[in-house]
Design a protein around this motif. Structure first.
Motif, short mmCIF file in Angstrom:
data_model
loop_
_atom_site.label_atom_id
_atom_site.label_comp_id
_atom_site.label_asym_id
_atom_site.label_seq_id
_atom_site.Cartn_x
_atom_site.Cartn_y
_atom_site.Cartn_z
N PHE A 64 0.92 11.45 2.21
CA PHE A 64 0.93 10.23 2.83
C PHE A 64 1.21 9.19 1.47
CE2 PHE A 64 -1.71 5.99 2.90
CZ PHE A 64 -1.08 5.62 3.86
N VAL A 65 1.91 8.14 1.67
CA VAL A 65 2.40 7.20 0.60
C VAL A 65 1.87 5.84 0.83
CG1 VAL A 65 4.12 5.92 -0.65
CG2 VAL A 65 4.27 8.40 0.06
N ASN A 66 0.81 5.53 0.19
CA ASN A 66 0.15 4.17 0.33
C ASN A 66 1.10 2.98 -0.41
OD1 ASN A 66 -1.33 1.91 0.40
ND2 ASN A 66 -3.09 2.83 -0.44
N ASN A 67 1.99 2.34 0.20
CA ASN A 67 2.60 1.19 0.03
C ASN A 67 2.12 -0.08 -0.65
OD1 ASN A 67 4.81 3.00 0.85
ND2 ASN A 67 4.93 2.01 2.67
N ASN A 68 0.60 0.04 -0.44
CA ASN A 68 0.02 -1.20 -1.06
C ASN A 68 -0.36 -1.04 -2.28
OD1 ASN A 68 -0.04 -2.31 1.56
ND2 ASN A 68 -1.88 -1.25 2.34
N ARG A 69 -0.20 0.18 -3.11
CA ARG A 69 -0.44 0.41 -4.44
C ARG A 69 0.93 0.42 -5.16
NH1 ARG A 69 -5.71 -1.25 -5.19
NH2 ARG A 69 -7.05 -0.25 -3.51
N PRO A 70 0.75 0.01 -6.41
CA PRO A 70 2.18 0.38 -7.11
C PRO A 70 2.16 1.95 -7.50
CG PRO A 70 0.52 -0.76 -8.54
CD PRO A 70 -0.07 -0.78 -7.20
N VAL A 71 3.20 2.45 -7.80
CA VAL A 71 3.41 3.66 -8.00
C VAL A 71 3.64 3.80 -9.52
CG1 VAL A 71 5.10 5.87 -7.53
CG2 VAL A 71 4.70 4.17 -5.58
N LEU A 72 2.66 4.72 -10.07
CA LEU A 72 2.97 4.76 -11.46
C LEU A 72 3.64 6.26 -11.69
CD1 LEU A 72 -0.39 3.47 -12.82
CD2 LEU A 72 1.87 2.46 -12.97
N SER A 73 4.56 6.23 -12.49
CA SER A 73 5.14 7.58 -12.66
C SER A 73 4.41 8.26 -13.98
CB SER A 73 6.53 7.63 -13.13
OG SER A 73 6.93 6.82 -14.33
N GLU A 74 4.79 9.64 -14.20
CA GLU A 74 4.13 10.18 -15.41
C GLU A 74 4.35 9.68 -16.55
OE1 GLU A 74 4.23 14.49 -15.12
OE2 GLU A 74 3.99 14.36 -13.16
N SER A 75 5.62 9.10 -16.76
CA SER A 75 5.92 8.55 -18.05
C SER A 75 5.31 7.20 -18.16
CB SER A 75 7.66 8.52 -18.03
OG SER A 75 8.04 7.42 -17.05
N ASP A 76 5.20 6.48 -17.06
CA ASP A 76 4.56 5.26 -17.45
C ASP A 76 2.87 5.07 -17.75
OD1 ASP A 76 6.78 3.75 -16.54
OD2 ASP A 76 6.10 3.57 -14.39
#
Length: 155
Positions: free
Chosen positions: A135-147
């Protein structure tokens, strides 16, 4: 007719028979106010109503099969009938064995069953983490591992 009797009559595959004026249809989804858009065998799409005896007892989703009586529920020119039976997988299987299931819908049910079977086989074979199924919650920003690692470096 009480809810218990209605639920039992929906689940009894032995007692179900389609009448000559009734038609098979595939649900294209709910449209609100107890109405569903359905597609008939000939490809026509119409709105049909869900009778009060089925409300809050049966939920019809996109792709489910129903039996529609076009002579009922024609309150307006937009509404093309009323759902008289919701078909569960065991109903469809019994109709296929009796040779009463339309060939137009046979391909769709077989494809759906095959896709489900292939998907479950793929899940058994691959024990890898499959991010597509999560499930992907589109209400939260996606942080990648590099960020996240760059944020830790700044502290």
């Amino acid at each position: 007719m009480g809810k218990k009797h209605t639920a039992q009559s929906l689940l009894d595959a032995d007692e179900f028979e389609i009448q000559p004026h009734q038609q098979y249809a595939r649900s294209l989804g709910p449209r609100g106010n107890h109405q569903h858009e359905v597609e008939f065998l000939d490809g026509t799409k119409k709105l049909v109503t869900m009778p009060p005896r089925f409300r809050n007892l049966v939920w019809v989703k996109r792709g489910h099969f129903v039996v529609v009586d076009p002579s009922l529920g024609t309150v307006s020119e937009k509404v093309g009938g009323e759902i008289v039976q919701v078909l569960f997988p065991k109903h469809i299987k019994a109709l296929q064995q009796a040779g009463q299931w339309p060939a137009e819908f046979s391909h769709q049910t077989a494809t759906k069953d095959t896709e489900h079977h292939e998907r479950s086989d793929d899940d058994d074979d691959d024990n890898d983490d499959n991010d597509d199924d999560l499930f992907v919650n589109n209400n939260r920003p996606v942080l990648s591992e590099s960020d996240s690692s760059s944020d830790e470096d700044e502290d």
